[in-house]
Design an enzyme around this catalytic site. Structure first.
Site, short mmCIF file in Angstrom:
data_model
loop_
_atom_site.label_atom_id
_atom_site.label_comp_id
_atom_site.label_asym_id
_atom_site.label_seq_id
_atom_site.Cartn_x
_atom_site.Cartn_y
_atom_site.Cartn_z
N GLU A 180 0.82 -1.22 0.00
CA GLU A 180 0.00 0.00 0.00
C GLU A 180 0.85 1.27 0.00
OE1 GLU A 180 -2.81 -0.45 3.20
OE2 GLU A 180 -3.87 -2.07 2.16
N GLU A 270 -4.91 -8.62 -0.66
CA GLU A 270 -5.37 -8.39 0.72
C GLU A 270 -6.75 -7.78 0.76
OE1 GLU A 270 -2.71 -6.28 3.51
OE2 GLU A 270 -4.52 -5.33 4.32
#
Length: 437
Positions: A180, A270
């Site tokens: 991220e 995820e």
């Protein structure tokens, strides 16, 4: 005498009512349609889901979960059996996501998890939450960015981690450069712009030779985070797999045409459907199945990786929020309707995805068999016809997960050879996997 006759008449009326009532109403049972059903199993139905094995959609690399940051309570061998075993009562996952930990203690724990999963046939992917602090602009594991002068060192650091895993019996399938990178947070992290991702992948991605390489995993699978990389003629050659997360991502934004155009597999690496409720709640747990369906069919992803494998909102419980420690949850059983039967190397094949309201269907091929997964999100039993075009199989075996069933095997259902089809009653709020015999 009249009283006796009235009693007998009442008994006959009750018996007649019970015999003529819908046996499946409100009960989570499945099965082939019976003789009293209106549909003719030898006739094609207008709402059939037709599976076409010759129309291949994408490769399947697997289904998985993460074990990252479990420093005080590592998973046991029994936990890994539940997650990665393929026997009854086990989920059959095929991918483990670990953290590229910057310290030796955490790294040893991640290695232990990877070794246990690898011994059970799983592929291992690794994600760094931050480069080492001394490579960053703020000299901290939280926030900051990778220093330009540290790009080469960081590439070697990732390549060395892959070598470390291989040497210790848990080789990596893929490593990404960042978790991220497009999301600023207050925990272990590193910020990457799209230009920085491109520059690193272009100029230093070629140094990572001990495993496949994935660019930074966007927290919303934002295409702009990797578009520059994919459109660069040098950087794109260093990309093996494009991964991302789908937190807050609209389903319509799941597809990534540019990545597919460049010949790259897409991995959803995820997500979790909710963290504030027990994984045993029903039909909440069924949302996992619908999300996997959407990722496979709409997103055309090759892999789906859940967040924590062991957690009260995960696939095996941790003793919190109504879950038992190390016991497969309802969400785990829903996942097993995919992961127990669809393995790395399978392909997704064409199927009518929404043949009726509330019904979602996907199909897969591998190891000489066809696997069809059907989800019924309605409150009623739904009769559904499945056509497997050109099949040489004469029957399928169904496995059902519902409010009171946990991947329970059902009676074999014959395929009507004249039309390559079978009818089945899908129970309310359920997921059913059909495997050809």
């Amino acid at each position: 005498m009249k009283t006796i006759i009235k009693i007998l008449m009442l008994f006959v009326l009750i018996l007649t009512f019970n015999c003529s009532s819908d046996e499946g109403g409100g009960v989570n049972v499945g099965g082939p349609t019976g003789p009293s059903d209106p549909s003719d199993p030898t006739v094609l139905q207008p709402d059939a889901s037709t599976v076409t094995p010759t129309e291949v959609e994408q490769n399947i690399s697997g289904f998985g979960a993460a074990t990252v940051f479990r420093l005080n309570n590592p998973l046991s061998a029994n936990d890994m059996d539940k997650l990665y075993g393929n026997d009854e009562g086990e989920i059959g996952l095929s991918i483990l996501r670990i953290r590229v930990a910057p310290d030796d203690n955490a790294r040893a724990i991640e290695l232990g998890h990877a070794q246990l999963a690898s011994q059970r046939g799983a592929l291992i992917m690794a994600t760094p939450w931050s480069p080492p602090a001394d490579m960053k602009t703020n000299n901290d594991l939280i926030g900051g960015a990778l220093k330009t002068e540290s790009y080469e060192d960081y590439a070697n650091y990732l390549n060395d981690f892959a070598a470390y895993m291989d040497t210790n019996g848990a080789p990596l399938e893929v490593i990404s450069i960042q978790n991220e990178g497009d999301y600023e947070v207050s925990y272990e992290s590193c910020n990457w712009s799209a230009a920085q991702v491109r520059d690193f992948m272009r100029d230093y991605g070629g140094l990572i030779t001990n495993t496949q390489l994935m660019p930074s995993e966007s927290f919303q699978f934002r295409h702009e985070h990797t578009d520059l990389t994919l459109n660069d003629p040098v950087a794109v050659d260093n990309v093996d797999i494009v991964g991302g997360h789908i937190y807050g991502t609209a389903i319509d934004n799941y597809p990534y045409p540019l990545a597919l155009e460049k010949g790259k597999e897409l991995w959803m690496t995820e997500h979790y459907t909710s963290s504030d409720r027990s994984a045993n709640l029903w039909p909440d747990a069924l949302l996992v199945g619908k999300e996997v369906h959407d990722c496979m069919v709409i997103g055309q992803y090759s892999a789906y990786v859940w967040w924590y494998g062991k957690r009260y909102y995960g696939f095996i419980g941790d003793g919190e929020e109504g879950t038992s420690n190390g016991v497969v949850t309802k969400r785990g059983y829903v996942m097993s309707n995919f992961s127990r039967f669809i393995k790395p190397g399978y392909t997704r094949i064409a199927a009518e995805a929404n043949p009726q309201t509330g019904i979602s269907v996907s199909a897969y091929s591998g190891e000489g068999r066809i696997v069809v997964v059907a989800i019924n999100q309605t409150e009623q039993t739904v009769e559904q016809q499945f056509v497997i075009s050109g099949t040489s199989s004469d029957s399928v075996t169904p496995y059902i997960t519902s409010s009171n069933q946990n991947l329970e095997v059902q009676e074999v259902v014959n395929i009507e050879s004249s039309i390559d089809a079978f009818l089945y009653n899908l129970p309310p709020n359920s997921i059913t996997t059909f495997v050809t015999n």
